[in-house]
Design an enzyme around this catalytic site. Structure first.
Site, short mmCIF file in Angstrom:
data_model
loop_
_atom_site.label_atom_id
_atom_site.label_comp_id
_atom_site.label_asym_id
_atom_site.label_seq_id
_atom_site.Cartn_x
_atom_site.Cartn_y
_atom_site.Cartn_z
CG HIS A 126 32.94 37.08 -26.35
ND1 HIS A 126 32.50 38.16 -27.06
CD2 HIS A 126 32.65 35.98 -27.10
CE1 HIS A 126 31.94 37.75 -28.19
NE2 HIS A 126 32.03 36.43 -28.24
CB SER A 127 35.61 37.94 -29.28
OG SER A 127 36.05 38.35 -30.55
CG LEU A 128 39.92 42.49 -28.08
CD1 LEU A 128 41.25 42.32 -28.81
CD2 LEU A 128 39.41 43.91 -28.24
CB ALA A 130 38.99 35.04 -25.41
CG LEU A 150 33.02 32.67 -23.08
CD1 LEU A 150 31.94 33.65 -22.63
CD2 LEU A 150 32.58 31.24 -22.90
#
Length: 186
Positions: A126-128, A130, A150
């Site tokens: 997720h975010s970082l 990802a 994500l």
């Protein structure tokens, strides 16, 4: 301290459970355990969900978050051996004295797989996390069975004043190789 109508879980993994008089009640799956991993001489923590013999998934959270951010998602991932890693400087994992270069997070994934004894697994980021997962998968595709991102972005760029240097060198070298040594760039 916040809304007194909000109920919180106790302990180091405290978090919002539910708001009274709400039609939405969040069920938070409790992890089967917390695990400490030695990665490069530093201690990292991870929350483990699902059966140990399930399909292996390493989950990587976003910036300024922690492994517990996957607890609400984990309840919907039946049968998976989900290990949510606290990245360096987040949650219960060690802090880095020298800062947090993006590529070091990728090295931490490599170390986490070794510490877990996993040759291959799926990555969920997720975010970082990802961006870290994508770079790891691109570097070691033979170690990744699936990649799920994500709200994913690419790797974090260097500071503005350093950004042109990695690009300038190859472009200038390419121009020189084509016989345009005096050319100053695009």
């Amino acid at each position: 301290q916040g809304d007194p109508r909000t109920k919180f879980r106790e302990g180091p993994r405290a978090g919002l459970l539910a708001r009274p008089n709400s039609d939405i009640v969040a069920r938070v799956l409790q992890p089967r355990g917390e695990r400490s991993l030695d990665i490069g001489g530093s201690t990292f923590t991870a929350l483990c969900y699902g059966p140990e013999d399930g399909a292996r998934v390493l989950a990587l959270h976003g910036w300024l978050d922690n492994a517990a951010s996957f607890s609400r998602l984990a309840e919907h991932l039946d049968g998976l051996n989900l290990v949510a890693l606290d990245l360096a400087g987040h949650g219960g994992s060690a802090r880095r004295a020298g800062g947090y270069p993006f590529v070091d997070f990728v090295g931490d994934v490599f170390g986490a797989l070794a510490a877990l004894g996993w040759e291959r697994c799926a990555l969920l980021g997720h975010s970082l996390g990802a961006g870290v997962a994508a770079l790891f998968a691109g570097t070691f595709p033979e170690r990744v069975t699936r990649l799920t991102l994500l709200e994913g972005l690419g790797p974090l760029p260097p500071p503005d004043e350093d950004a042109p240097r990695p690009l300038r060198g190859p472009l200038t070298a390419g121009a020189a190789a084509r016989g345009r040594a005096g050319w100053t760039g695009y």
